[in-house]
Structure formats: C-alpha cells, structure tokens
Design a protein around this motif. Structure first.
Motif, PDB file in Angstrom:
ATOM      1  N   THR A   1      30.470 -20.272 -20.845  1.00 37.52           N
ATOM      2  CA  THR A   1      30.122 -18.878 -21.132  1.00 37.52           C
ATOM      3  C   THR A   1      28.930 -18.437 -20.290  1.00 37.52           C
ATOM      4  OG1 THR A   1      30.912 -19.157 -23.391  1.00 37.52           O
ATOM      5  CG2 THR A   1      29.508 -17.261 -22.969  1.00 37.52           C
ATOM      6  N   VAL A   2      27.908 -19.285 -20.212  1.00 36.58           N
ATOM      7  CA  VAL A   2      26.719 -18.971 -19.408  1.00 36.58           C
ATOM      8  C   VAL A   2      27.102 -18.905 -17.930  1.00 36.58           C
ATOM      9  CG1 VAL A   2      24.449 -19.819 -18.660  1.00 36.58           C
ATOM     10  CG2 VAL A   2      25.066 -19.877 -21.084  1.00 36.58           C
ATOM     11  N   ASN A   3      27.905 -19.860 -17.464  1.00 39.84           N
ATOM     12  CA  ASN A   3      28.347 -19.860 -16.063  1.00 39.84           C
ATOM     13  C   ASN A   3      29.128 -18.594 -15.734  1.00 39.84           C
ATOM     14  OD1 ASN A   3      27.121 -22.287 -15.424  1.00 39.84           O
ATOM     15  ND2 ASN A   3      28.961 -23.504 -15.776  1.00 39.84           N
ATOM     16  N   ASP A   4      30.001 -18.169 -16.640  1.00 42.01           N
ATOM     17  CA  ASP A   4      30.768 -16.936 -16.414  1.00 42.01           C
ATOM     18  C   ASP A   4      29.848 -15.718 -16.357  1.00 42.01           C
ATOM     19  OD1 ASP A   4      33.192 -18.242 -16.256  1.00 42.01           O
ATOM     20  OD2 ASP A   4      33.750 -17.868 -18.350  1.00 42.01           O
ATOM     21  N   LEU A   5      28.843 -15.698 -17.225  1.00 43.19           N
ATOM     22  CA  LEU A   5      27.876 -14.594 -17.221  1.00 43.19           C
ATOM     23  C   LEU A   5      27.120 -14.540 -15.894  1.00 43.19           C
ATOM     24  CD1 LEU A   5      26.465 -12.306 -18.771  1.00 43.19           C
ATOM     25  CD2 LEU A   5      24.867 -14.019 -19.642  1.00 43.19           C
ATOM     26  N   ILE A   6      26.728 -15.693 -15.389  1.00 41.46           N
ATOM     27  CA  ILE A   6      26.024 -15.776 -14.101  1.00 41.46           C
ATOM     28  C   ILE A   6      26.926 -15.270 -12.981  1.00 41.46           C
ATOM     29  CG2 ILE A   6      25.125 -17.406 -12.380  1.00 41.46           C
ATOM     30  CD1 ILE A   6      24.029 -19.042 -14.823  1.00 41.46           C
ATOM     31  N   LYS A   7      28.180 -15.723 -12.963  1.00 45.04           N
ATOM     32  CA  LYS A   7      29.114 -15.263 -11.923  1.00 45.04           C
ATOM     33  C   LYS A   7      29.343 -13.757 -12.005  1.00 45.04           C
ATOM     34  CE  LYS A   7      32.675 -18.115 -12.345  1.00 45.04           C
ATOM     35  NZ  LYS A   7      33.909 -18.874 -12.015  1.00 45.04           N
ATOM     36  N   ARG A   8      29.422 -13.223 -13.228  1.00 44.63           N
ATOM     37  CA  ARG A   8      29.610 -11.774 -13.376  1.00 44.63           C
ATOM     38  C   ARG A   8      28.413 -11.001 -12.852  1.00 44.63           C
ATOM     39  NH1 ARG A   8      31.852 -12.783 -18.355  1.00 44.63           N
ATOM     40  NH2 ARG A   8      30.138 -11.844 -19.508  1.00 44.63           N
ATOM     41  N   LYS A   9      27.184 -11.474 -13.160  1.00 50.66           N
ATOM     42  CA  LYS A   9      25.981 -10.794 -12.660  1.00 50.66           C
ATOM     43  C   LYS A   9      25.950 -10.825 -11.137  1.00 50.66           C
ATOM     44  CE  LYS A   9      22.781 -11.454 -16.515  1.00 50.66           C
ATOM     45  NZ  LYS A   9      21.550 -12.125 -16.961  1.00 50.66           N
ATOM     46  N   GLU A  10      26.214 -11.988 -10.547  1.00 53.49           N
ATOM     47  CA  GLU A  10      26.247 -12.077  -9.079  1.00 53.49           C
ATOM     48  C   GLU A  10      27.379 -11.218  -8.525  1.00 53.49           C
ATOM     49  OE1 GLU A  10      24.282 -16.545  -8.598  1.00 53.49           O
ATOM     50  OE2 GLU A  10      26.443 -16.323  -8.373  1.00 53.49           O
TER      51      GLU A  10
ATOM     52  N   SER B   1      33.127 -14.296  -9.064  1.00 49.70           N
ATOM     53  CA  SER B   1      33.645 -13.798 -10.337  1.00 49.70           C
ATOM     54  C   SER B   1      35.084 -13.326 -10.164  1.00 49.70           C
ATOM     55  CB  SER B   1      32.775 -12.639 -10.842  1.00 49.70           C
ATOM     56  OG  SER B   1      32.944 -11.498 -10.014  1.00 49.70           O
ATOM     57  N   SER B   2      35.781 -13.230 -11.297  1.00 50.00           N
ATOM     58  CA  SER B   2      37.169 -12.752 -11.247  1.00 50.00           C
ATOM     59  C   SER B   2      37.224 -11.310 -10.744  1.00 50.00           C
ATOM     60  CB  SER B   2      37.828 -12.875 -12.626  1.00 50.00           C
ATOM     61  OG  SER B   2      37.071 -12.183 -13.597  1.00 50.00           O
ATOM     62  N   GLU B   3      36.171 -10.527 -11.007  1.00 41.87           N
ATOM     63  CA  GLU B   3      36.131  -9.140 -10.538  1.00 41.87           C
ATOM     64  C   GLU B   3      36.049  -9.068  -9.013  1.00 41.87           C
ATOM     65  OE1 GLU B   3      34.614  -9.302 -14.720  1.00 41.87           O
ATOM     66  OE2 GLU B   3      34.122 -10.415 -12.922  1.00 41.87           O
ATOM     67  N   VAL B   4      35.270  -9.947  -8.406  1.00 37.16           N
ATOM     68  CA  VAL B   4      35.171  -9.982  -6.940  1.00 37.16           C
ATOM     69  C   VAL B   4      36.495 -10.447  -6.350  1.00 37.16           C
ATOM     70  CG1 VAL B   4      34.034 -11.048  -4.956  1.00 37.16           C
ATOM     71  CG2 VAL B   4      32.672 -10.306  -6.919  1.00 37.16           C
ATOM     72  N   LEU B   5      37.077 -11.478  -6.944  1.00 37.81           N
ATOM     73  CA  LEU B   5      38.368 -11.969  -6.444  1.00 37.81           C
ATOM     74  C   LEU B   5      39.453 -10.903  -6.577  1.00 37.81           C
ATOM     75  CD1 LEU B   5      38.219 -15.629  -7.794  1.00 37.81           C
ATOM     76  CD2 LEU B   5      38.020 -14.892  -5.403  1.00 37.81           C
ATOM     77  N   ALA B   6      39.384 -10.102  -7.632  1.00 38.24           N
ATOM     78  CA  ALA B   6      40.358  -9.019  -7.812  1.00 38.24           C
ATOM     79  C   ALA B   6      40.159  -7.926  -6.763  1.00 38.24           C
ATOM     80  CB  ALA B   6      40.248  -8.436  -9.216  1.00 38.24           C
TER      81      ALA B   6
END
Length: 159
Positions: free
Chosen positions: A50-59, A114-119
């Motif tokens: 969860t923390v790793n996903d949050l970090i990836k989303r912020k980046e 993040s999945s958003e960047v990959l999308a």
C-alpha cells in the motif's frame, strides 16, 4: 524534433553526470533535448504494498504533470517491448515522419512507474528484463537515442 527525458531521482555520481552531459551535447545537433528531473519519494525499508503504491502514485502525478498533452510517451518498463538499436531508430524516425514532433521518454523511480503513467504511455519500451539504477538507465537511454540518430542519418557509429 523535441525529445524529453522525464525521470525520477537525482544523478549524484560524477561519472554518470559526465556521460549524461556528453550525450546531451552530442544530441544537440540532432534534436532539442530536455531532461526533466523530478524528486523521488523516500521509500521506507520493508514498506507495505500500500505504501509502495502510494509512493508510485505520488511520483506518477509529478511525471504526468510534466508531460504535454500532445507528447508521444514512451515509458521504460520491464514488461515493454524490446527493440534493437535499428528498430528504435526506425521507431523514432517513423514518429517524426508521422508528425509527432514531441517525444517523452519516462524513467520511473526505484519502485517503477504507476499504473496511471503506464496507462498514459503510447508505447512501453524495455531495455532488458533486468532492473537498472535510474542514473545508469538515463545514460543508456541517451546513448541509444544518440545511436538512433546516427543510424537515421547513415553516420558511422561503433557496433
């Protein structure tokens, strides 16, 4: 053509900054290069998913805010397509011919993209199934873009 390198994390080692500066200088005769260096998030040891996903989303939010809407985005991702140097050269050349004058290559932080960047990516490119430090990946990417332009222009370059 405008080439953007959007990357997370700073390059601290002089041997990497020297190589990045050299390839940036060499590329200046072929394209308008811009390196956009974004801060990375501190990753705690033994962080939860969860923390790793949050970090990836912020980046990822920082990355996406630095990509223009009309930019063709090539995300560097292990699960992407592997190309040889000639194929990468053809890809860049074909993008220019098709009217894409702004290409953004994206290098994620230590946790990846993040999945958003990959999308948002129009293309996912892999250099290897191995993981590389982002500082080294920046050098490798710049060298391959430089090699691509040399190939496009039929100029000699070591093999």
């Amino acid at each position: 053509m405008k080439i953007n390198i959007v990357c997370v994390g700073k390059v601290k080692e002089k041997f990497f900054t020297g190589a990045i500066d050299e390839y940036s200088k060499r590329l200046s005769r072929y394209c308008n290069l811009k390196i956009i260096e974004l801060p990375d998030e501190k990753t705690p040891d033994n962080a939860s998913d969860t923390v790793n996903d949050l970090i990836k989303r912020k980046e990822g939010e920082r990355i996406l805010s630095n990509i223009k809407d009309d930019s063709y985005v090539i995300a560097l991702a292990i699960e992407g397509k592997m190309l040889d140097s000639v194929e990468l050269s053809k890809k860049i050349d074909e993008l220019g011919i098709s009217g894409k004058s702004d290409i953004s290559f994206v290098i994620g932080g230590s946790l990846g993209l993040s999945s958003e960047v990959l999308a948002r990516a129009d293309y996912k490119l892999s250099f290897s199934k191995m993981t590389f430090p982002h500082q080294l990946m920046r050098v490798i990417l710049l060298e391959q873009i430089y090699r691509s332009y040399r190939i496009m222009k039929n100029e000699p370059y070591h093999k």
